[in-house]
Scaffold this motif. Structure first.
Motif, PDB file in Angstrom:
ATOM      1  N   ARG B 177     -27.313 -52.565 -25.344  1.00 46.25           N
ATOM      2  CA  ARG B 177     -26.517 -51.717 -25.486  1.00 46.25           C
ATOM      3  C   ARG B 177     -26.837 -50.769 -26.632  1.00 46.25           C
ATOM      4  O   ARG B 177     -26.693 -49.559 -26.350  1.00 46.25           O
ATOM      5  N   PHE B 179     -30.112 -50.147 -27.709  1.00 47.75           N
ATOM      6  CA  PHE B 179     -31.081 -49.591 -27.225  1.00 47.75           C
ATOM      7  C   PHE B 179     -30.735 -48.307 -26.390  1.00 47.75           C
ATOM      8  O   PHE B 179     -31.093 -47.013 -26.405  1.00 47.75           O
ATOM      9  N   ALA B 180     -29.798 -48.642 -25.140  1.00 44.75           N
ATOM     10  CA  ALA B 180     -29.629 -47.586 -24.376  1.00 44.75           C
ATOM     11  C   ALA B 180     -28.764 -46.535 -25.134  1.00 44.75           C
ATOM     12  O   ALA B 180     -28.843 -45.350 -24.666  1.00 44.75           O
ATOM     13  N   ASN B 181     -27.820 -46.635 -25.977  1.00 48.68           N
ATOM     14  CA  ASN B 181     -26.888 -45.744 -26.514  1.00 48.68           C
ATOM     15  C   ASN B 181     -28.083 -44.629 -27.378  1.00 48.68           C
ATOM     16  O   ASN B 181     -28.000 -43.444 -27.172  1.00 48.68           O
ATOM     17  N   LEU B 183     -31.158 -44.372 -27.113  1.00 48.13           N
ATOM     18  CA  LEU B 183     -32.075 -43.774 -26.121  1.00 48.13           C
ATOM     19  C   LEU B 183     -31.510 -42.586 -25.572  1.00 48.13           C
ATOM     20  O   LEU B 183     -32.156 -41.531 -25.317  1.00 48.13           O
ATOM     21  N   SER B 184     -30.126 -42.768 -24.932  1.00 51.08           N
ATOM     22  CA  SER B 184     -29.471 -41.271 -24.301  1.00 51.08           C
ATOM     23  C   SER B 184     -29.446 -40.379 -25.259  1.00 51.08           C
ATOM     24  O   SER B 184     -29.822 -39.222 -24.738  1.00 51.08           O
ATOM     25  N   PHE B 214     -22.052 -39.882 -34.875  1.00 53.80           N
ATOM     26  CA  PHE B 214     -20.930 -40.433 -34.361  1.00 53.80           C
ATOM     27  C   PHE B 214     -21.422 -41.828 -33.310  1.00 53.80           C
ATOM     28  O   PHE B 214     -20.882 -42.880 -33.844  1.00 53.80           O
ATOM     29  N   ILE B 218     -20.756 -45.645 -34.240  1.00 50.04           N
ATOM     30  CA  ILE B 218     -20.168 -46.626 -33.682  1.00 50.04           C
ATOM     31  C   ILE B 218     -20.788 -47.690 -32.918  1.00 50.04           C
ATOM     32  O   ILE B 218     -20.563 -48.975 -33.016  1.00 50.04           O
ATOM     33  N   GLN B 219     -22.191 -47.585 -32.784  1.00 44.20           N
ATOM     34  CA  GLN B 219     -22.935 -48.676 -32.040  1.00 44.20           C
ATOM     35  C   GLN B 219     -23.324 -49.452 -33.130  1.00 44.20           C
ATOM     36  O   GLN B 219     -23.367 -51.002 -32.816  1.00 44.20           O
ATOM     37  N   TYR B 221     -21.489 -50.276 -35.853  1.00 44.49           N
ATOM     38  CA  TYR B 221     -20.263 -50.956 -36.013  1.00 44.49           C
ATOM     39  C   TYR B 221     -20.156 -52.027 -35.029  1.00 44.49           C
ATOM     40  O   TYR B 221     -19.912 -53.439 -35.245  1.00 44.49           O
ATOM     41  N   VAL B 222     -20.524 -51.762 -33.729  1.00 43.17           N
ATOM     42  CA  VAL B 222     -20.161 -52.594 -32.476  1.00 43.17           C
ATOM     43  C   VAL B 222     -21.294 -53.757 -32.540  1.00 43.17           C
ATOM     44  O   VAL B 222     -20.933 -54.979 -32.328  1.00 43.17           O
ATOM     45  N   MET B 225     -20.294 -56.061 -35.335  1.00 38.94           N
ATOM     46  CA  MET B 225     -19.120 -56.642 -35.197  1.00 38.94           C
ATOM     47  C   MET B 225     -19.030 -57.924 -34.010  1.00 38.94           C
ATOM     48  O   MET B 225     -18.513 -59.091 -34.255  1.00 38.94           O
ATOM     49  N   LEU B 226     -19.975 -57.400 -32.979  1.00 39.09           N
ATOM     50  CA  LEU B 226     -20.181 -58.694 -31.988  1.00 39.09           C
ATOM     51  C   LEU B 226     -21.098 -59.753 -32.524  1.00 39.09           C
ATOM     52  O   LEU B 226     -20.673 -60.798 -32.280  1.00 39.09           O
TER      53      LEU B 226
END
Lengths: 84, 238
Positions: B177, B179-181, B183-184, B214, B218-219, B221-222, B225-226
């Protein structure tokens, strides 16, 4: 026109990459539903706006994952070229 | 051939800088290592300044600007971690805060012109593995081997393979999750700068705000959090 086997495989990989990005439909719908429910929640209880917004963003960031898996497959097919 | 020519201008891959042989294997030093080193240096310099400010602080004087900023950051992290983990927070404060700061600085290092280190699966997968071992260790420690096996055979022993797959999927999914965010975002910026290189002047700033600041925040934090939720689940009510 002469198409070699390599070119054919690369063309098929490009089609596969395009198909893989269709995975973006799911997260789009899911994030829209989450945002809509958050909007109605803020409408009912404007005092809880910051809590609702942070919860919505967290949920949307997690929901985004499946779409990004599709993107990863597309990138693998186009740039890493596992089949050529 | 026009499309191929245009695509060759877009450059977001990891590049090897130099290689050396060790035990018959070729090992590459890549751009990721350089970015990680720069992030690490920023981190260490900031930590030294923060330590200097806190150690030399006069408890009776008004705190300065820098000390205020450091206290604000520590307080925010404290509140976030205590809010999720409750009474177990004190043991994990150090790790989660370090993780948060590292991922945040790595994600926004695209603003410095670096290739973000977290856009390399070799950086995010170890972070996922650390989370996985923390979950495993805390489950064994707080629920015992019997409790761990009972959790695997929940609700019936026939479900054990599915539970094992679910446990193994945790580090892969949280690392992919992140990595892909990142990378995109990197690919988007590379497309903008690579295909519009005469026109892309100044205005891609707002894209940087979205993709680097942004999305990166967010990532971060995610991910934290996880990690905290999984560890709290593993500890249980004991």
């Amino acid at each position: 026109m002469n198409i070699s086997g390599q070119d054919f495989i690369f063309g098929c990989s490009a089609i596969g990459a395009g198909l893989a990005v269709i995975a973006g439909i799911g997260p789009g719908v899911g994030q829209g539903i989450a945002a809509g429910h958050a909007a109605s929640a803020v409408g009912r209880n404007p005092g809880a706006k910051s809590d609702v917004t942070s919860t919505m963003l967290l949920g949307q960031a997690v929901a985004e994952t499946t779409g990004l898996y599709g993107l990863l497959i597309a990138m693998l097919l186009l740039f890493v070229k596992p089949f050529t | 051939m026009n499309g191929v020519f245009l695509a060759s201008d877009v450059d977001f891959m990891i590049k090897g800088l130099f290689s050396y042989q060790i035990f018959g294997q070729t090992v590459w030093i890549t751009t990721t290592h350089v970015s990680l080193l720069i992030v690490f240096l920023l981190f260490v310099i900031f930590a030294l300044f923060a330590r200097h400010a806190i150690v030399n602080a006069d408890p009776y004087a008004e705190p300065g600007t820098f000390q205020n900023i450091v206290e604000l950051m520590v307080e925010m992290l404290d509140n976030m971690i205590t809010g999720v983990m409750g009474k177990n927070a004190t043991k994990f404060l150090g790790y989660i805060s370090t993780l948060f700061a590292f991922i945040l600085i790595s994600n926004i290092s695209g603003l410095l012109g670096l290739r973000p280190p977290t856009a390399d699966y070799g950086v995010t997968f170890p972070l996922g593995l650390i989370t996985f071992s923390l979950i495993f260790y805390n489950k064994i420690k707080h629920q015992g081997v019997g409790g761990f096996l009972k959790g695997l055979c929940d609700p019936w022993p026939i479900w054990a393979p599915i539970n094992i797959i679910g446990d193994i999927a945790v580090p892969i999914s949280i690392s992919l999750r992140l990595f892909a965010n990142v990378l995109s975002g990197t690919v988007m910026m590379a497309l903008v700068y690579g295909l519009l290189y005469k026109i892309a002047w100044g205005w891609p700033g707002f894209l940087h705000i979205y993709f680097d600041l942004f999305s990166g925040a967010i990532q971060t934090y995610v991910f934290c959090m996880l990690t905290m939720t999984y560890i709290t689940d593993a500890i249980g009510d004991s």
